[in-house]
Structures are given as C-alpha cells and as structure tokens.
Design an enzyme around this catalytic site. Structure first.
Site, mmCIF file in Angstrom:
data_model
loop_
_atom_site.group_PDB
_atom_site.id
_atom_site.type_symbol
_atom_site.label_atom_id
_atom_site.label_comp_id
_atom_site.label_asym_id
_atom_site.label_seq_id
_atom_site.Cartn_x
_atom_site.Cartn_y
_atom_site.Cartn_z
ATOM 1 N N ASP A 17 0.817 -1.223 0.000
ATOM 2 C CA ASP A 17 0.000 0.000 0.000
ATOM 3 C C ASP A 17 0.848 1.270 0.000
ATOM 4 O O ASP A 17 0.389 2.332 0.418
ATOM 5 C CB ASP A 17 -0.944 0.040 1.218
ATOM 6 N N LYS A 20 2.651 2.231 -5.010
ATOM 7 C CA LYS A 20 3.334 1.718 -6.204
ATOM 8 C C LYS A 20 2.522 1.972 -7.462
ATOM 9 O O LYS A 20 3.080 2.225 -8.532
ATOM 10 C CB LYS A 20 3.605 0.221 -6.053
ATOM 11 N N ALA A 43 -3.753 -8.150 -4.161
ATOM 12 C CA ALA A 43 -3.052 -6.864 -4.255
ATOM 13 C C ALA A 43 -3.996 -5.828 -4.856
ATOM 14 O O ALA A 43 -5.018 -6.171 -5.444
ATOM 15 C CB ALA A 43 -1.804 -7.007 -5.124
ATOM 16 N N GLN A 228 2.318 -5.994 -3.362
ATOM 17 C CA GLN A 228 2.525 -6.042 -1.911
ATOM 18 C C GLN A 228 3.817 -5.303 -1.522
ATOM 19 O O GLN A 228 4.235 -4.392 -2.216
ATOM 20 C CB GLN A 228 2.500 -7.484 -1.405
#
Length: 432
Positions: A17, A20, A43, A228
């Site tokens: 989180d 990205k 994800a 992740q």
C-alpha cells in the site's frame, strides 16, 4: 545526472500500500512493456487520472496508456472471475486492451475451493488468524508448491481441465469434510464455470517470457510492477503475517524467468510514514492520541483498495527501511504521500530499535522492540500545489533530507497527492 535505463523494477519497501500504482502509472508513460510478476487479486492499486478513480488487482496499471503492452507473469495466481471483472471495468471506461494484455501459460489458477479453504482456515485460527484477504491466494500457492495446482495452460485444454478439476475437488472435499465439517463441492459445476472462463480468457494467452526477452534484446523499455511490500515476503517478511509469494525484487526475476542482471534499476516505493493492513507487529504504530493529529483514514486515503479495511498507521521507520533496502538492492526511493503530514506540529522518525543491531527475524522479537525516535518540526503548510522540489517548505525539505541520510539512499520521486500532476521529480527514468 540521469542515466539511460531500459528495464526498471518497482517494489514496495514496507507492508504494501505504499503507492506503487501511482509510480508505475507515471513511469508507464515512457515504457513500452509493463509486467506483473507475482501475487494475485489480493493486491490492489488505486489511481486517480483525469478525475476518475481506477482500481487494479491483477492487470498492470500501465494499461491506461494506449501505447503499452501489459503482462501477467507465470509467478502470479489468477482468479478468472476477478480478472474478467477488471477487463470489463476497463471496457466500461473505453480503454482498449485488445492485443495489449498478455497472460503467461505458467500462471496458476485460483478455484472456489481455494477461497473457501482460505476463509475457513482463517476463521478456525481465531485470534491467531493472519488477516488474509480470503481470496484463496495462499491455498493456490500451496497447491503450486505441492505440485497439484492447475495452470493457465491447463485451463485452456478442456479435457485436461475436466480431469484435473475432478481430481482436485475430490481431494479438497476430503479436507473440507474432515478439517472444517463443510459440505462437499460439486466438481462438475466448477468445471463448467471454469470452462466458460477459459473461452473468454483464451485470446490473452501468450508466450510472455519470450515476448519480454525479445523486447529486452531490442532495447525497448520495460517496467516491472511489484505487488505487496517487502515485509510481506513469504521468506523475509514478518512471518507468518505475510503473503504467499516473493515480493522482493528477486521475485520479479523468478516470476518472469527474467535474468536479474538484466534489470537496470530497482526503485523502492515508501510512504513518508508507515502503514500496514492486517495482523502482525507495527513497531512505530501511532498512539490513539498521535492518531488524532493525522487526517482521518478517508481523507488520508488509508482504506485498503482490496480489503476495504482501515490501515494501521505508524511513523516513518528508517531502521526497517535500511533492512528492506538491503533485501531489494534498491537504487533510489519514491517518497509517497508527503502531503498527509502537512498539518502535523511534530513528526517522528524511528532511527533504530533499542538493543537491536539488526532487524529482528521473528515476530516475537519485533513485537517487543522499543523504537528510538528523532523528532522533527512539522512544516504546517500545504504541499499539495507544489510542482518543483525547490518550492517545498524548508522544513519539508529537511525531513526528506533526513530520510535520505538515515536510509543512505537518494529520493528520486516525491508525491504530494494522488493525481499524476502531484509529483515532484528529482530524477528522470528511462532517459536517453
């Protein structure tokens, strides 16, 4: 000075989180190929583009650019229903994906029994539950390692799929009845459901590994999208409160069969503070009193894309970051969500843990650590409309410089909002 890079890996440096999705979206403007190596629909990336919000779980977020080709690698696990929902959502936004989305034949498939066992197992564990998304990712990877999984290549061969589903469901029914006292599943209905998925997903099947190798030889720009974060890695994360795949830069090579020496740069993504979803230690977690000084979870955009759960929030942990920089071989950092700290009177940075020379390997040790904090004054002014680094408040720049010093790594991107334009560039990637 900027240098030419043709292949860049984007990886999370905390517990996921980190933002990205935005970084991948920004760099996708110049990339030709965007590739997702591991994980599944557990994800999530959320992007705000042109006032519209886009949520991705499996499809690389670079799909929003019409010139890109996107790849779902053999290291992933795919829930066909979830993937088709994403494809339909793209079509609803008028985003064309024909001949631009490719799926590796080596990817494993998530089935209903994976999701069911995931949820029943978490419920059975009670207070010891890991806090999974319940989407069947772990059980699917378990079957992969047990050499009884069903891959995308199998899904596309109807006779093979039928027999494999029959055998798999018979085995899982034994587990469901014995361990969870759950009624058995009907293998024929599962087979019919997944046979229908196969017909819809068949056009996306491709020799992904060869396509990326060919792009590499041509010198075309490739962006590898991590899912992740480093401390959710199955081997080096805060085990057992981790995901079921390799979330480090090394997982990109494993998930695509792409030689590690061919990745030119690893960009680590971190928030200007720390968060995590689910159970497990968070050494710098804010006290209830400290949390009141932060924007609420909605305003801070700290509600999980996949889970809908509020994220736990902590101060920036430089000791943790030095550890994940080591694990990933990161070359620079993208510092996200600086704007969330705009109104704080005082900001803490964790510089180490008392009596710890190295990052603890067990959650028992990590849950007992005592963070050592350094306090910095807040800048108490909005950064949301700043467009260049030099225009940041002096105290904000001092905070960034201190992070660079403690992490022994330069910051190359700073984000001051979810939109594309809310970005400060200290380096330019994919430069000629």
């Amino acid at each position: 000075m900027s240098k030419r890079r043709t292949s860049i890996a984007i990886v999370g440096m905390q517990w996921g989180d980190e933002g990205k999705g935005k970084v991948i979206d920004l760099l996708s403007e110049e990339a030709c190929h965007i590739a997702r190596a591991q994980g599944g629909n557990n994800a999530g990336h959320t992007l705000v583009v042109g006032g519209k919000e886009f949520r991705f779980h499996l499809i690389p977020s670079g799909i929003l650019y019409p010139h890109t080709k996107c790849y779902i690698g053999g290291g992933t696990v795919i829930d066909p229903s979830s993937l088709l929902e994403e494809i339909e959502a793209l079509e609803g936004h008028g985003i064309l994906h024909a001949k631009r989305l490719h799926i590796s034949l080596y990817a494993h498939i998530v089935f209903p029994y994976h999701r069911l066992i995931d949820q029943l197992s978490e419920k059975q564990k009670g207070n010891e539950a890991v806090g999974t998304t319940g989407k069947g990712i772990g059980p699917c990877y378990t079957d992969k390692i047990n050499r009884c999984g069903i891959r995308f290549a199998d899904l596309l061969q109807d006779a093979v799929l039928k027999e494999k589903v029959r055998v798999a469901v018979a085995q899982k029914n034994q587990v469901l009845e014995r361990d969870y006292r759950h009624a058995p599943l009907d293998w024929e209905s599962i087979y019919r459901e997944y046979s229908a998925y196969a017909k819809r997903l068949a056009p996306f099947a491709a020799p992904v590994e060869e396509l990326l190798f060919s792009a590499l030889k041509k010198g075309e720009k490739i962006l590898f999208e991590g899912a992740q974060g480093a401390l959710l890695d199955i081997t080096f994360g805060t085990y057992p409160f981790v995901t079921s795949s390799c979330t480090l830069s090394g997982g990109i090579s494993a998930g695509f069969g792409f030689g590690p020496s061919k990745i030119d740069e690893t960009l680590g993504v971190t928030k200007a503070y720390t968060t995590r979803v689910g159970n497990g230690p968070l050494p710098t977690e804010l006290s209830p009193e400290e949390l009141t000084a932060f924007p609420d979870h909605t305003a801070a955009r700290e509600i999980g894309t996949t889970t809908g759960r509020k994220r736990r929030i902590g101060w920036f942990d430089a000791f943790l970051m030095r550890h994940t920089i080591c694990l990933n071989g990161a070359d620079s950092l993208a510092l996200m969500k600086l704007d969330i700290l705009d109104e704080l009177d005082e900001i803490k940075i964790c510089t180490g843990y008392k009596q710890c020379k190295t990052f603890p390997a067990t959650i028992d040790e990590l849950s007992r650590v005592v963070p050592v904090y350094e306090k910095l004054p807040g800048w108490k002014t909005s950064t949301r409309n700043v467009t260049v680094y030099d225009d940041l408040p002096p105290l904000a720049k001092a905070y960034i410089r201190r992070i660079e010093e403690l992490c022994e790594l330069p910051v190359s991107i700073i984000s001051v909002g979810p939109e594309r334009e809310k970005t400060l560039w200290l380096d330019r990637f994919f430069c000629e």
